[in-house]
Design a protein around this motif. Structure first.
Motif, short mmCIF file in Angstrom:
data_model
loop_
_atom_site.label_atom_id
_atom_site.label_comp_id
_atom_site.label_asym_id
_atom_site.label_seq_id
_atom_site.Cartn_x
_atom_site.Cartn_y
_atom_site.Cartn_z
N ALA A 72 0.86 -1.19 0.00
CA ALA A 72 0.00 0.00 0.00
C ALA A 72 0.89 1.23 0.00
O ALA A 72 2.02 1.19 0.48
N ASP A 73 0.36 2.33 -0.51
CA ASP A 73 1.14 3.57 -0.53
C ASP A 73 1.30 4.12 0.88
O ASP A 73 2.35 4.64 1.25
N VAL A 74 0.20 3.99 1.64
CA VAL A 74 0.17 4.65 2.95
C VAL A 74 -0.41 3.67 3.98
O VAL A 74 -1.32 2.90 3.66
N PRO A 124 1.37 9.99 -2.50
CA PRO A 124 1.38 9.42 -1.14
C PRO A 124 1.85 10.45 -0.10
O PRO A 124 1.32 10.49 1.00
N GLU A 125 2.83 11.29 -0.48
CA GLU A 125 3.34 12.31 0.47
C GLU A 125 2.22 13.26 0.88
O GLU A 125 2.04 13.57 2.06
N GLY A 173 7.39 3.74 1.43
CA GLY A 173 8.77 3.93 1.01
C GLY A 173 9.65 4.41 2.15
O GLY A 173 10.80 3.96 2.30
N ASP A 174 9.10 5.32 3.00
CA ASP A 174 9.88 5.83 4.13
C ASP A 174 10.16 4.73 5.15
O ASP A 174 11.21 4.69 5.77
N ILE A 203 15.78 0.15 6.10
CA ILE A 203 16.19 -1.22 5.76
C ILE A 203 16.98 -1.22 4.46
O ILE A 203 18.01 -1.89 4.33
N ALA A 204 16.49 -0.42 3.50
CA ALA A 204 17.19 -0.34 2.21
C ALA A 204 18.61 0.17 2.42
O ALA A 204 19.55 -0.30 1.78
#
Lengths: 398, 223
Positions: free
Chosen positions: A53-55, A229-230, A249-250, A255-256
């Motif tokens: 999901a985006d959010v 999403p932001e 993504g944040d 982890i990335a």
């Protein structure tokens, strides 16, 4: 000449063994390192897909001590709830596209697991994050008290597992994801609500005053077309009280970053081992040729051409490197495949082995690369042997 | 086969020293003919081995040419010259020259293996018996004495029934009895049609020679 190369190798067992071990080490390093980096990359991809999901929106208290992130990213167990009204307020915000609630519960002990299990309930009618994973192994509808077990859980299809006195049936097992899904149990909204009610009745739920019929743990949201999403995260965090919105993504950026660091270290290690290996192979072949200079001169006396002498050196190198490389690849696969769970736990990062085809490809490339490196190291000695002046060598021996 | 050297010389460069260039072999003409055993004698460092190496295609002369039945040896590409040496020449080098990873039989048969030719095991057996090393057929070079290793090298050089045989101090590590046996054997090879050149310090070799030559500071003289 081929049998002479074999006999030469057998005739010098210690030297041959050292070269074989070195080639094995090169292949093991290349295979192990590359496979680990590929598995980490695939694990991250899987994690991104797992978030789905985006959010994500959770009650504010879930953000204490990174509780939510630990559940999603690290496979920790936990649960938290927010009132349906707050969830409704989020769903009504402009820019919300697809949305589906999830319900969390953590078992305090179960016959299925030696560790506490995270239980996640989904609404099959709206879910778009977990259902695609479940559909990979289970095509049917999840009925009341049906559960889907993560791949690492010690439960099989048809097993009965008891959670808070409620007996559930394992309807399917998820395939390996390399994420917290592997130690999670999934079920539908009705079942999770029954489990939450049971946990409350037995006094085993920290949220004593929660109403299972009017609560959710988190909302999975995809931003509507035209909304980023932001923007959606900012909008929810500003306008809806007592909730916290996260952008997927944040959440995985940390982890990335760790993964990128580990990958860089592994690549440096591979490079260091290979440079060292190449130097040692070069020295080993050079020393071997120097030590056997007279033997090569004798072969020349018998009628071996310069090309045959070079070929003999290369054949010996190829035979040792091929033997070592195949051994190194076998050891690498025997370590990485059965123990990938241990590696995942040790690294603390999402780790998902590539498919069989990719593993075979990486394995073949590591073997070919090791053999070529051995051949390249031997090529210098082969060239020197092909240039020897037999007369001068034999004369020098007089 | 007739092996003919015409005006060959070999110059070496010695590192250091005032006159660092010297001729190990000065201008020399020599013919090795079938059926003839030629003995080459001379002091150490007189150029005997250098001459032998040039004749056997192992060391290119600085000037002049060497022909085998009219074919210029050093005009042949390396591959061709190597094969020629393998089939037509048998070289017994000085010193211990066994391949350590092979046993005695494998060492003797190795010239066949270089080009994948069918090994003549009967010939190898015959040579081992003649040279009194038949019992050592499976032994490794490390288990042999210096004399036994010399005999292995002799058998290996002769196993393909070469037309030209070069022997550099073939009896160096042998007792009187074996020395006589080896010279007799080389003489037999000459009688069977080989051209044989023996470089030696052994005066006894003269008794077997059809021709005796001497090297004196790079110059070839009739003995």
């Amino acid at each position: 000449m081929k049998s002479l190369a074999m006999k030469n190798l057998r005739g010098r067992p210690v030297r041959s063994a050292v070269l074989i071990v070195l080639a094995a080490l090169l292949t093991f390093t290349a295979l192990g390192g590359t496979l680990t980096v590929a598995s980490l990359g695939k694990g991250l991809d899987s994690l991104e897909a797992r978030l789905g999901a985006d959010v994500m929106v959770v009650p504010k208290e879930a953000t204490m001590k990174k509780k939510f992130e630990d559940i999603v990213l690290q496979g920790a167990t936990g649960y938290f709830y927010m009132d349906s009204k707050r969830a409704q307020a989020v769903m009504e915000r402009e820019g919300v596209g697809e949305v589906s609630p999830q319900f969390f519960l953590a078992s305090t002990g179960s016959s299925c697991c030696s560790i506490p299990v995270q239980i996640i309930g989904i609404d099959p009618a709206t879910d778009f994050t977990v259902s695609p994973w479940i559909k990979r192994t289970y095509g049917g509808e999840l009925g009341l008290y049906d559960i889907v077990a993560g791949s690492d859980l010690n439960a099989f299809v048809g097993d009965k597992l008891s959670f808070y006195g409620v007996e559930c049936r394992v309807a399917a097992k998820l395939e390996k994801t390399g994420t917290s899904y592997d130690t999670t149990v999934f079920t539908n909204e009705d079942t999770i609500k029954a489990l939450i009610s049971s946990s409350l009745e037995k006094g085993m739920n920290d949220f004593e005053d929660v109403d299972p019929e009017n609560c959710v743990s988190c909302l999975m949201i995809n931003a509507a077309d035209g909304t980023s999403p932001e923007e959606l995260v900012n909008d929810i965090n500003i306008h809806v009280k007592k909730v916290k919105a996260y952008k997927s993504g944040d959440m995985i950026s940390g982890i990335a970053g760790s993964l990128s660091g580990v990958s860089r270290m592994i690549k440096l290690l591979i490079a260091a081992v290979w440079v060292l290996g190449l130097v040692i192979l070069l020295l080993a072949f050079t020393m071997s040729v120097n030590e056997r200079k007279k033997e090569f001169a004798v072969l020349r006396v018998m009628g071996a051409s310069r090309g045959k002498l070079a070929g003999l050196v290369l054949k010996e190198a190829l035979l040792t490197c091929l033997t070592g490389s195949l051994g190194g690849a076998a050891v690498g696969l025997l370590v990485l495949i059965p123990f990938n769970g241990v590696i995942e736990q040790t690294l603390g990062l999402p780790f998902l082995l590539p498919n069989f085809g990719s593993i075979a490809g990486i394995c073949t490339a590591a073997v070919v690369l090791s053999v070529l490196t051995g051949a390249a190291a031997a090529a210098v000695s082969a060239w020197r042997v092909s240039r020897i002046d037999t007369g001068l060598i034999l004369r020098g021996e007089n | 086969m007739e092996l003919k050297a015409e005006k060959i010389t070999r110059e070496f460069i010695r590192p250091g020293g005032k006159t660092n260039r010297f001729f190990a072999v000065k201008e020399t003409d020599l013919t090795l003919a079938s059926g003839k055993l030629t003995v080459l004698m001379g002091r150490s460092g007189s150029g005997k081995t250098t001459l032998l190496n040039m004749l056997s295609g192992l060391l290119m002369p600085s000037t002049g040419k060497i022909t085998a039945d009219g074919r210029d040896l050093y005009a042949m590409p390396d591959k061709e010259l190597s094969k020629f040496r393998n089939v037509h020449m048998g070289v017994i080098p000085q010193g211990q020259t066994a391949i350590h990873s092979l046993n005695v039989t494998e060492n003797i048969l190795l010239p066949f293996g270089l080009y994948g030719d069918k090994p003549d095991e009967a010939r190898a057996k015959e040579l081992m018996e003649r040279l009194d090393i038949a019992e050592l057929a499976s032994a490794r070079p490390a288990e042999l004495s210096g004399g036994e290793l010399r005999r292995v090298a002799i058998a290996r050089a002769l196993v393909r029934r070469p037309e030209v045989i070069f022997a550099d101090e073939p009896t160096g590590d042998l007792d009187d009895e074996n020395t006589a046996a080896v010279f007799t054997f080389l003489k037999e090879c000459a009688r069977e049609g080989a051209a044989v050149l023996v470089v030696t310090h052994e005066n006894e070799a003269v008794n077997y020679a059809d021709e005796v030559l001497r090297m004196n500071a790079g110059t070839l003289e009739q003995g």
